[in-house]
Design an enzyme around this catalytic site. Structure first.
Site, PDB file in Angstrom:
ATOM      1  N   GLY A 125       0.779  -1.231   0.059  1.00 49.25           N
ATOM      2  CA  GLY A 125      -0.013   0.143   0.184  1.00 49.25           C
ATOM      3  C   GLY A 125       0.796   1.300   0.163  1.00 49.25           C
ATOM      4  O   GLY A 125       2.089   1.397   0.276  1.00 49.25           O
ATOM      5  N   GLY A 168       0.057   5.592   0.296  1.00 56.03           N
ATOM      6  CA  GLY A 168      -0.672   6.793   0.339  1.00 56.03           C
ATOM      7  C   GLY A 168       0.156   8.110   0.143  1.00 56.03           C
ATOM      8  O   GLY A 168       1.480   7.998  -0.085  1.00 56.03           O
ATOM      9  N   GLY A 169      -0.363   9.137   0.648  1.00 53.77           N
ATOM     10  CA  GLY A 169       0.562  10.425   0.230  1.00 53.77           C
ATOM     11  C   GLY A 169       1.463  10.567   1.263  1.00 53.77           C
ATOM     12  O   GLY A 169       2.791  11.279   1.070  1.00 53.77           O
ATOM     13  N   PHE A 170       1.676  10.096   2.457  1.00 50.86           N
ATOM     14  CA  PHE A 170       2.334  10.414   3.462  1.00 50.86           C
ATOM     15  C   PHE A 170       2.932   8.879   4.185  1.00 50.86           C
ATOM     16  O   PHE A 170       3.428   9.010   5.144  1.00 50.86           O
ATOM     17  CB  PHE A 170       2.110  11.248   4.542  1.00 50.86           C
ATOM     18  CG  PHE A 170       1.436  12.680   3.901  1.00 50.86           C
ATOM     19  CD1 PHE A 170       2.570  13.576   3.840  1.00 50.86           C
ATOM     20  CD2 PHE A 170       0.195  13.090   4.103  1.00 50.86           C
ATOM     21  CE1 PHE A 170       2.298  14.927   3.538  1.00 50.86           C
ATOM     22  CE2 PHE A 170      -0.096  14.218   3.240  1.00 50.86           C
ATOM     23  CZ  PHE A 170       0.915  14.906   3.158  1.00 50.86           C
ATOM     24  N   THR A 173       3.336   1.110   3.204  1.00 51.14           N
ATOM     25  CA  THR A 173       2.809  -0.043   4.027  1.00 51.14           C
ATOM     26  C   THR A 173       3.595  -1.290   3.254  1.00 51.14           C
ATOM     27  O   THR A 173       3.466  -1.588   2.179  1.00 51.14           O
ATOM     28  CB  THR A 173       1.395  -0.119   4.039  1.00 51.14           C
ATOM     29  OG1 THR A 173       0.776   0.988   4.689  1.00 51.14           O
ATOM     30  CG2 THR A 173       1.104  -1.390   4.873  1.00 51.14           C
ATOM     31  N   ASP A 209      -9.508   7.341   7.030  1.00 49.39           N
ATOM     32  CA  ASP A 209      -9.200   6.614   5.584  1.00 49.39           C
ATOM     33  C   ASP A 209     -10.198   5.326   5.724  1.00 49.39           C
ATOM     34  O   ASP A 209      -9.815   4.394   5.264  1.00 49.39           O
ATOM     35  CB  ASP A 209      -7.723   6.456   5.524  1.00 49.39           C
ATOM     36  CG  ASP A 209      -7.597   6.145   3.960  1.00 49.39           C
ATOM     37  OD1 ASP A 209      -8.306   6.584   3.085  1.00 49.39           O
ATOM     38  OD2 ASP A 209      -6.626   5.761   3.456  1.00 49.39           O
TER      39      ASP A 209
END
Length: 602
Positions: free
Chosen positions: A27, A29-31, A34, A142
């Site tokens: 995974g 995301g922006g910050f 994972t 989220d």
């Protein structure tokens, strides 16, 4: 978490803290990134999830606060436990429990759109978790299908199957947060309007849950479900069953109203808390009602597996005479118990993997066993020797059943098929295909003309089985019908002694009773708090027994479908059930490594 991703590449650090080896990224995301990882500091090494948070969105102080909060949240059985946290160079790392299973995005992609019953259960399972989170002043920020894992059964704690993951964007709410705007964090398709401008509130997670539900109902991207011109959601237009027809069912109409309120753009018009939603759904406390002891039943004996490595009891069956109980566990063998002495009289060895099902032939002379090693074995009970091995399935065999005349053996496998075998010759007669997912259970009617098979595809198939003398002139089977109604996988099936009623148990925590010759659902029995893994009828056909991962066995009166009594005593999930047809005796096997014998007191 069930996601197929390429291995980690282009990274200098593959081993963190000298113990967490990053395997592949699952995974981004922006910050946050994972990773699936392995904790090599444990023996044997165990899988875990490592999240890498960039310093742009965290300070040492906020990271420490978040980690402490996640430690508290991880005490909930539907939230991954926080195993460790630390800072390395410019990054912060969270190490969390690995949850085996598929996320809801994968489930809907593989199995198709959800129905109203499934959405209702998702709300039942997740709303208490969201309330738990908000009670601790945390907003997830989220909530989406990818962050809801359908745990691979069984859940050892006997609770709901859905787990909320990825708290990398979670926010701890303080009194001054209403004055400060955050970055737009989360997934835009699922984020509430106020969250997109950095003003997330507790009800923002409820909005995201509502969007998740309408996506699962339609499998249409949320942006396409919103009419920008008219500023409203149009998800009903994309239902497989047209919206007005879908809403004609009372429960679906009620669900529609609940979803509409979850999806309100204006926060004040939305549900303000998960508790408020649960009140609208009339969801009561999950704590079980206290029951008075039933004087008619008691645990007469507890059979203990003596091996140190022995674990879950996987299958149980009484011999036709009622004097022998066959059991299997994770030791790959079959134990035969003398019910007079309560001692093991034999152990049948031969399978190379765990045995998941056993069945006696009607005359009690043959025992059939099904194993994860993809084979079935037939055993001579008199000599305690193996008669033959039946290969042919391409995946684990989970269930076997003899026809009432003992001439045919049926086997259900995770290769999605059912096979019929000639017991005398050991030859495969034919293969029954049609299930879309793994077959969990098979059962013959008392007359032997109908075979039922249950599958992870949420259906039960009824097959007309011709006698072997008819095979030369016609196919060995005909599909009579497909029974649909369970919201999740169907795990077990059993016919009533007269062959008129079929009982099915499911991951959706219910038992359904079906009229065999019409395929109509008679009733749904609710009462278990977790998956129903076994059902069986008493010899007189008046009582149904069910076993569940909620650690209990329940007895139901067929004439009124009311619960008679709950048999409690196992300290872990009940994993097998059997009923003697000649004595008033029930056997239950559990992950607590014991078998309990329940006796009816006359």
């Amino acid at each position: 978490m069930g996601i197929d991703c390429p291995p980690v590449t282009g990274r200098k650090i593959l081993l963190l803290q000298g113990r967490y080896r990053l395997i592949k990224r699952i995974g981004k995301g922006g910050f946050c990134k994972t990773f699936l990882a392995v904790d090599e500091g444990q023996f044997p090494p165990i899988p875990c999830v490592v999240q890498e948070l960039l310093s742009e969105c965290e300070t040492s102080k906020t990271f420490e606060q978040k980690a402490q909060s996640l430690e508290e949240l991880g005490k909930h059985e539907q939230i991954p436990a926080l195993l460790n946290y630390f800072q390395y160079q410019q990054h912060f790392y969270l190490v969390q429990e690995f949850i085996a299973g598929r996320n809801l995005a994968q489930v809907v992609a593989e199995e198709g759109v959800f129905n109203g019953t499934q959405i209702w259960q998702i709300l039942e399972d997740l709303l208490p978790v969201l309330q738990f989170i908000s009670d601790r002043h945390i907003i997830h920020r989220d909530i989406k299908p990818e962050n809801i894992i359908c745990r691979t059964p069984p859940n050892p704690k006997g609770e709901a199957n859905l787990v909320i993951v990825d708290f990398s964007t979670a926010k701890i709410v303080t009194e001054i947060d209403c004055l400060i705007a955050d970055n737009n964090i989360g997934s835009p398709e699922y984020a509430a309007p106020e969250q997109t401008i950095g003003k997330a509130v507790f009800a923002s997670d409820l909005y995201s849950l509502g969007v998740t539900c309408i996506y699962l109902l339609t499998q249409i991207p949320p942006f396409d479900l919103f009419d920008v011109v008219n500023n409203c959601w149009v998800w009903r237009d994309y239902l497989t069953t047209k919206g007005n027809i879908w809403q004609q069912e009372t429960k679906n109409l009620r669900l529609t109203k609940i979803l509409d309120k979850l999806l309100q753009n204006v926060v004040s018009q939305r549900f303000q808390s998960a508790d408020e939603v649960m009140q609208a759904m009339d969801i009561k406390s999950k704590s079980q009602d206290l029951k008075l002891p039933n004087p008619l039943w008691h645990c007469s004996s507890t059979l203990t597996e003596y091996s140190v490595v022995s674990s879950s009891v996987n299958a149980l069956v009484f011999s036709p005479e009622g004097n022998i109980l066959a059991s299997t566990n994770d030791e790959k063998n079959i134990k035969l118990w003398d019910l007079n002495t309560k001692k093991v009289i034999a152990s049948l060895l031969g399978h190379s993997q765990v045995v998941k099902s056993v069945a006696f032939s009607p005359d009690g002379k043959i025992l059939a066993s099904a194993s994860d090693d993809k084979t079935i074995k037939l055993w001579d009970i008199n000599t305690l020797t193996e008669i033959c091995t039946l290969p042919g399935h391409s995946h684990a065999v989970k269930s076997v059943a003899f026809s009432p005349d003992g001439q045919i053996l049926a086997s259900g496998s995770w290769d999605k098929t059912v096979k019929l075998w000639n017991v005398n010759s050991g030859a495969e007669i034919c293969t029954l295909t049609g299930h879309q997912l793994q077959v969990n259970s098979v059962a013959f009617s008392s007359q032997g003309q109908i075979l039922a098979s249950a599958s992870y595809d949420r259906t039960i198939r009824l097959w007309q089985i011709n006698s072997q003398t008819e095979f030369k002139n016609c196919p060995c089977y005909t599909l009579l019908g497909i029974l649909s109604g369970h919201a999740w996988a169907v795990l077990t099936v059993a016919f009533s002694p007269d062959g008129k009623i079929l009982a099915t148990g499911s991951d959706d925590k219910t038992i359904k009773l079906w009229e065999v010759y019409t395929g109509q659902e008679i009733s749904t029995l609710s009462g278990h708090s977790w998956s129903v893994i076994g059902v069986a009828f008493t010899a007189d056909g008046k009582t149904l027994i069910s076993a569940s991962w909620d650690k209990t066995v329940k007895l139901w009166r067929l004439s009124t479908t009311e619960e008679i009594v709950t048999l409690s005593g196992h300290t872990d999930s009940v994993s097998a059930i059997a009923v003697s047809q000649v004595t008033q005796l029930i056997a239950s096997g559990s992950k607590d490594k014991t078998i309990k014998l329940w006796q009816l007191v006359e």
